[in-house]
Design a protein around this motif. Structure first.
Motif, mmCIF file in Angstrom:
data_model
loop_
_atom_site.group_PDB
_atom_site.id
_atom_site.type_symbol
_atom_site.label_atom_id
_atom_site.label_comp_id
_atom_site.label_asym_id
_atom_site.label_seq_id
_atom_site.Cartn_x
_atom_site.Cartn_y
_atom_site.Cartn_z
ATOM 1 N N ARG A 70 0.846 -1.195 0.000
ATOM 2 C CA ARG A 70 0.000 0.000 0.000
ATOM 3 C C ARG A 70 0.879 1.242 0.000
ATOM 4 O O ARG A 70 1.985 1.228 0.532
ATOM 5 N N SER A 71 0.332 2.295 -0.544
ATOM 6 C CA SER A 71 1.038 3.564 -0.551
ATOM 7 C C SER A 71 1.093 4.115 0.870
ATOM 8 O O SER A 71 0.238 3.815 1.713
ATOM 9 N N ILE A 72 2.084 4.938 1.140
ATOM 10 C CA ILE A 72 2.232 5.553 2.462
ATOM 11 C C ILE A 72 1.024 6.432 2.792
ATOM 12 O O ILE A 72 0.689 6.648 3.950
ATOM 13 N N ILE A 132 -0.787 4.251 13.102
ATOM 14 C CA ILE A 132 0.603 3.884 12.835
ATOM 15 C C ILE A 132 1.506 5.114 12.890
ATOM 16 O O ILE A 132 2.645 5.041 13.350
ATOM 17 N N ASN A 133 0.993 6.256 12.470
ATOM 18 C CA ASN A 133 1.786 7.494 12.518
ATOM 19 C C ASN A 133 2.155 7.881 13.943
ATOM 20 O O ASN A 133 3.144 8.577 14.171
ATOM 21 N N GLY A 176 5.607 -3.474 16.615
ATOM 22 C CA GLY A 176 5.273 -4.335 15.488
ATOM 23 C C GLY A 176 4.836 -3.562 14.249
ATOM 24 O O GLY A 176 4.765 -4.126 13.163
ATOM 25 N N ASP A 177 4.503 -2.279 14.423
ATOM 26 C CA ASP A 177 4.180 -1.478 13.244
ATOM 27 C C ASP A 177 5.490 -0.988 12.627
ATOM 28 O O ASP A 177 6.341 -0.441 13.321
ATOM 29 N N PHE A 178 5.652 -1.224 11.385
ATOM 30 C CA PHE A 178 6.862 -0.751 10.706
ATOM 31 C C PHE A 178 6.532 -0.469 9.237
ATOM 32 O O PHE A 178 5.514 -0.892 8.717
ATOM 33 N N GLU A 179 7.400 0.288 8.618
ATOM 34 C CA GLU A 179 7.239 0.547 7.187
ATOM 35 C C GLU A 179 8.543 0.177 6.491
ATOM 36 O O GLU A 179 9.616 0.262 7.082
#
Length: 175
Positions: free
Chosen positions: A139-141, A148-149, A155-158
């Protein structure tokens, strides 16, 4: 200037009968005296018809000679019937590819151009997909959830991909 025409040869024959010199003939025909001298050397005594035949014979023999002989023609034709491409045949027989195509276009072979392997079809190339964003890969940012921001959950990562220079490698680096 161009070569001497048949009508000029008739005039030269007449001038010879009248006893004119090479220089006088050259002045009247607006030609070089050496051209007239060469023309008179075609046949003795000078006759326009024989001189014309001589000129046409020499013209037919001038120019580049073809390498295509009966044996080579048969070899090429056999290879074409075996579905060899003109490029491969040219490489194997140490000929120019263009020569084989020219002979085909001139109809020197009992072989149709449409019977050539893949004649008229372009080769499809694999397109480099690295520069195109593929929706199915992620997915796009802009589409990530607001939570998440805040970066409060574990566990949330990009991730992002860094692609190497085009044409050198298909490797990519995940960051």
């Amino acid at each position: 200037m161009s070569s001497i025409t048949y009508s000029e040869r008739i005039k030269i024959e007449t001038f010879c009968e009248l006893g004119l010199t090479n220089i006088q003939m050259a002045e009247r025909l607006k030609r070089s005296p050496s051209t007239i001298s060469y023309e008179l050397s075609r046949c003795q005594p000078y006759q326009a018809e024989l001189a014309q035949a001589n000129a046409e014979s020499k013209r037919a023999r001038c120019g580049r000679k073809t390498k295509l002989n009966a044996k080579l023609k048969q070899i090429i034709l056999n290879h074409l019937r075996l579905s060899w491409s003109p490029e491969v045949i040219a490489h194997e027989l140490k000929l120019a590819t263009k020569s084989i195509y020219n002979w085909l276009y001139q109809g020197k072979f009992e072989f149709s151009l449409s019977d050539l392997p893949e004649h008229g079809l372009r080769q499809r190339r694999n397109l480099d997909q690295r520069s195109k964003y593929n929706q199915s890969l992620g997915r796009s940012i802009d589409q990530r959830p607001i939570v998440i921001n805040q970066r409060n959950r574990i566990g949330d990562f990009e991730i992002d991909t860094v692609v190497g220079p085009r044409g050198h490698s298909k490797a990519a680096l995940l960051t």
